[in-house]
Design a protein around this motif. Sequence first.
Motif, PDB file in Angstrom:
ATOM      1  N   PRO A  20       0.796  -1.239   0.000  1.00  0.00           N
ATOM      2  CA  PRO A  20       0.000   0.000   0.000  1.00  0.00           C
ATOM      3  C   PRO A  20       0.817   1.271   0.000  1.00  0.00           C
ATOM      4  CG  PRO A  20      -0.101  -1.103   2.136  1.00  0.00           C
ATOM      5  CD  PRO A  20       0.546  -2.063   1.187  1.00  0.00           C
ATOM      6  N   ALA A  21       2.038   1.232   0.530  1.00  0.00           N
ATOM      7  CA  ALA A  21       2.859   2.441   0.549  1.00  0.00           C
ATOM      8  C   ALA A  21       3.137   2.952  -0.855  1.00  0.00           C
ATOM      9  CB  ALA A  21       4.173   2.176   1.286  1.00  0.00           C
ATOM     10  N   ARG A  22       3.130   2.035  -1.827  1.00  0.00           N
ATOM     11  CA  ARG A  22       3.352   2.427  -3.233  1.00  0.00           C
ATOM     12  C   ARG A  22       2.103   2.186  -4.077  1.00  0.00           C
ATOM     13  NH1 ARG A  22       7.973   0.853  -6.567  1.00  0.00           N
ATOM     14  NH2 ARG A  22       7.569  -1.332  -6.064  1.00  0.00           N
ATOM     15  N   ARG A  23       0.958   2.046  -3.428  1.00  0.00           N
ATOM     16  CA  ARG A  23      -0.325   1.845  -4.109  1.00  0.00           C
ATOM     17  C   ARG A  23      -0.336   0.541  -4.917  1.00  0.00           C
ATOM     18  NH1 ARG A  23      -3.628   6.320  -4.253  1.00  0.00           N
ATOM     19  NH2 ARG A  23      -4.471   5.806  -6.302  1.00  0.00           N
ATOM     20  N   ASN A  24       0.282  -0.484  -4.339  1.00  0.00           N
ATOM     21  CA  ASN A  24       0.192  -1.855  -4.847  1.00  0.00           C
ATOM     22  C   ASN A  24       0.595  -2.006  -6.322  1.00  0.00           C
ATOM     23  OD1 ASN A  24      -1.028  -2.327  -2.290  1.00  0.00           O
ATOM     24  ND2 ASN A  24      -3.019  -1.753  -3.153  1.00  0.00           N
ATOM     25  N   PRO A  25       1.784  -1.541  -6.699  1.00  0.00           N
ATOM     26  CA  PRO A  25       2.178  -1.665  -8.108  1.00  0.00           C
ATOM     27  C   PRO A  25       2.385  -3.122  -8.497  1.00  0.00           C
ATOM     28  CG  PRO A  25       4.063  -1.015  -6.788  1.00  0.00           C
ATOM     29  CD  PRO A  25       2.869  -0.962  -5.878  1.00  0.00           C
ATOM     30  N   LEU A  26       2.077  -3.439  -9.749  1.00  0.00           N
ATOM     31  CA  LEU A  26       2.264  -4.802 -10.260  1.00  0.00           C
ATOM     32  C   LEU A  26       3.728  -4.979 -10.671  1.00  0.00           C
ATOM     33  CD1 LEU A  26      -0.846  -5.646 -12.475  1.00  0.00           C
ATOM     34  CD2 LEU A  26      -0.053  -6.869 -10.446  1.00  0.00           C
ATOM     35  N   SER A  27       4.589  -4.982  -9.691  1.00  0.00           N
ATOM     36  CA  SER A  27       6.014  -5.138  -9.949  1.00  0.00           C
ATOM     37  C   SER A  27       6.320  -6.565 -10.383  1.00  0.00           C
ATOM     38  CB  SER A  27       6.807  -4.807  -8.689  1.00  0.00           C
ATOM     39  OG  SER A  27       6.470  -5.721  -7.648  1.00  0.00           O
ATOM     40  N   ALA A  28       7.537  -6.765 -10.874  1.00  0.00           N
ATOM     41  CA  ALA A  28       7.946  -8.110 -11.275  1.00  0.00           C
ATOM     42  C   ALA A  28       7.874  -9.073 -10.102  1.00  0.00           C
ATOM     43  CB  ALA A  28       9.357  -8.073 -11.856  1.00  0.00           C
TER      44      ALA A  28
END
Length: 254
Positions: A20-28
């Motif tokens: 949530p701190a990064r708004r749940n990015p779809l990172s690798a």
Amino acid sequence: MSLIRTELAAGILTITLDEPARRNPLSADMRAEISAVLSPLPAEVRAVVFTGADSVFSAGGDLASMPPENPEASDERMAAVADFIRLVAGLPVVTVAAVEKAAAGASVGLACACDVIVAGRSAQFLLPFTRLGIVPDGGLLALLPARVGLARARRLMIAGDPVRAEDGAAYGLVDHLVEDGAALSTAAEVAARLAARAPGSVRAIKQALSVGAPSLDEAFAAEAAGQRALFFTADFREGKAAFFDKRSPEFTGE
């Protein structure tokens, strides 16, 4: 530290994107964790619900990791994204996306890869690609037109303006428009209802439509193959008996 949370209850697997701190990015790394949970899919799973922590679906692709080091790395990155979206779209069970606040970029592709999208009334779907100078990804060039039509999808992707959930419902992007905060509970209800359908039927329908609407001859071939397999299952016997008994069927997937 895990980037997702999972819960399996009554055959429904809920996957929460949890950074949530990064708004749940779809990172690798997040995609890899989700893929590990889904492949292979546990036998007891009858539906999968995707949601985001802190009432935000996802900020989409990890912009901080862009651009890749070189064109070859770009190819590898996009192949990995494609494999992830294929995995979700190809799941043989019901899939539901519960969207609150915002779904951006490739996470709109994740939502569109699901069978059902539930969205809070204030949610927005963000397609910022032309504002960034890159091409829509996450399967959106195919998945968005399949939901809203080719001409509208083209306009939305070129304009890059936020799509409000209410407009998305009118376009066919959103299947269930609910009050803010109710997306996950509604998604769970939808998943439970659809998970009660015959698993073999769900699997056959999703497989037949996996590459878009078939031609008439392709449809006939899929129908023949599906009935050949499903006519002789315990689930069809149960479905037929329940129909004549005027009761709800209890399917086992056998």
